[in-house]
Scaffold this motif. Structure first.
Motif, PDB file in Angstrom:
ATOM      1  N   HIS A 227      41.911  42.541  37.115  1.00  0.00           N
ATOM      2  CA  HIS A 227      42.599  43.665  37.753  1.00  0.00           C
ATOM      3  C   HIS A 227      42.422  43.584  39.265  1.00  0.00           C
ATOM      4  CE1 HIS A 227      38.405  44.965  37.681  1.00  0.00           C
ATOM      5  NE2 HIS A 227      38.699  45.757  38.707  1.00  0.00           N
ATOM      6  N   ASP A 229      41.928  46.462  42.586  1.00  0.00           N
ATOM      7  CA  ASP A 229      41.424  47.835  42.659  1.00  0.00           C
ATOM      8  C   ASP A 229      42.442  48.812  43.230  1.00  0.00           C
ATOM      9  OD1 ASP A 229      39.047  47.088  41.536  1.00  0.00           O
ATOM     10  OD2 ASP A 229      37.930  47.037  43.415  1.00  0.00           O
ATOM     11  N   HIS A 286      40.085  40.345  40.150  1.00  0.00           N
ATOM     12  CA  HIS A 286      38.730  40.053  39.693  1.00  0.00           C
ATOM     13  C   HIS A 286      38.552  40.561  38.268  1.00  0.00           C
ATOM     14  CE1 HIS A 286      38.793  43.870  41.905  1.00  0.00           C
ATOM     15  NE2 HIS A 286      37.780  44.287  41.152  1.00  0.00           N
TER      16      HIS A 286
HETATM   17 FE   LIG Z   1      37.432  46.212  40.364  1.00  0.00          FE
END
Ligand SMILES: [Fe+2]
Ligand SMILES: O=C(O)CCC(=O)C(=O)O
Length: 381
Positions: A227, A229, A286
């Protein structure tokens, strides 16, 4: 109606001592992480980017701003030293977080992320939102709390033993985020306050404590799926002993983030910064791989005031560098994040807000026309 899997904590599943995770957590073969301890490692670890925020806070320190810029243009994340928070505070909040997850279920459920009507809402203790039977679930439980602005705190979700430590940690973490945002503006030749002004005085911060229980077959699951952020920047306090966080470099190679020193933090660029900076800074993808050991992280996501327009800053648009994203409200973006996350998509893609050359390039790529990959390139043009 809430999905029936919503109430099933991973920690309870793990405590059952099954030889392998139930099928709800098992990834299709092509999605499985290649190794349990991580991806490619050694050479990159030597060069893992580090920024001293004490030095970054001194506007005349051109060298440190250069390091920040290099870190953002390559990895999109970096280790932070020089933040001034006492090690005892960092260890204290790590221990308090772990102690929370070790409480009996009925204690934790007093802070559950389900309303009285049994509906899911992001804040509180539980698992991430489950929408469908097909969704493969991550091997983690989490406690999600709004910490800023302070007036938005809903203290019924705050475990009493954690509250004073989280309050203190949030202040130190915010100083780091603000210092980094000033440095990022400077790295682009803009005034120090540039990004802070776009975020606004009452910008938000959400905390996420994530608990990864020991997993009997870490090769079959994600601790946390790939994903980007939902933030301008994210400040992470990682587990003291157990690694597992990986970042995608060059759009193709998963590389381990090393276990950091116990008083070091990690900063990651989020999608909202990618938009505001008109892709000068990119949000790295990440993920977390599970392991046979329990692990906990504490993450603070910094976001603009919800009523703000989220768009490429005028100063970073023009001439040979057209706006790469269309304008939307910060709140609309934040709401879209939860839908995108459940599907494992980037919010920018899910909301379809790319415009211009970038979109054209991707359409060409989809049609099989070869174009250079600029996934990890920071400042473009
Ligand atoms: Fe994250
Ligand atoms: O647990 C970690 O190391 C990373 C967690 C993370 O990426 C997140 O909460 O967004």
């Amino acid at each position: 109606m809430v999905h029936e899997a919503q109430g099933q904590m991973v920690q309870e599943v793990a405590a059952g001592g099954l030889p392998a995770p139930p099928s709800r957590y098992v990834l299709r073969e092509e999605h499985r992480p290649t190794t349990t301890t991580g991806g490619t490692a050694a050479p990159e670890l030597l060069a893992f980017p580090t920024v001293d925020v004490k030095r970054l806070g001194e506007p005349g320190d051109v060298e440190e701003t250069g390091k920040l810029r290099a870190a953002l243009e390559s990895w999109g994340l970096f280790k932070v030293t020089g933040h001034g928070m006492p090690t005892a505070l960092l260890d204290g909040i790590r221990d308090a977080g772990m102690e929370f997850f070790h409480l009996p279920p009925e204690e934790k459920l007093r802070h559950a992320n389900l309303t009285e009507d049994g509906e899911f809402q992001p804040e509180g203790y539980g698992i991430d939102r489950v929408d469908t039977d097909e969704q493969v679930l991550d091997w983690c439980d989490r406690l999600y709390l709004t910490v800023q602005p302070e007036s938005a705190r809903r203290t019924q979700f705050w475990p009493a033993a954690l509250a004073p430590l989280l309050h203190e940690y949030a202040q130190g973490s915010e100083r780091v985020a603000r210092c980094v945002l000033r440095g990022m503006a400077r790295a682009l030749g803009l005034g120090d306050q540039f990004f802070l002004d776009l975020v606004g005085e009452r910008g938000g911060a959400d905390a996420r404590f994530t608990y990864y229980p020991p997993c009997p077959r870490p090769d079959l699951v994600y601790g946390l799926k790939p994903h980007t952020d939902n933030s301008v920047v994210t400040v992470l306090l990682l587990d003291r002993d157990v690694g597992g966080l990986q970042v995608l470099l060059g759009g193709e190679r998963w590389v381990d983030v090393p276990v950091l020193g116990s008083d070091e933090l990690l900063v990651v660029v989020g999608e909202e910064m990618e938009i505001m900076s008109n892709a000068a800074f990119r949000a790295p993808t990440h993920r977390v791989v599970a392991s046979g050991r329990e692990r906990m992280s504490l993450v603070l996501f910094y976001q603009p005031e919800p009523h703000r327009d989220l768009e490429p800053a005028e100063e970073l648009v023009g001439g040979d560098r057209p706006a790469r994203y269309r304008t939307l409200k910060a709140k609309a973006f934040a709401d879209g994040f939860w839908d995108a996350f459940a599907l494992g998509e980037r919010t920018i893609d899910f909301l379809n807000i790319k415009v211009g050359r970038q979109q054209q390039q991707e359409l060409q790529e989809a049609a099989g026309v070869s174009v250079p990959c600029d996934h990890v390139r920071g400042v473009v043009n």
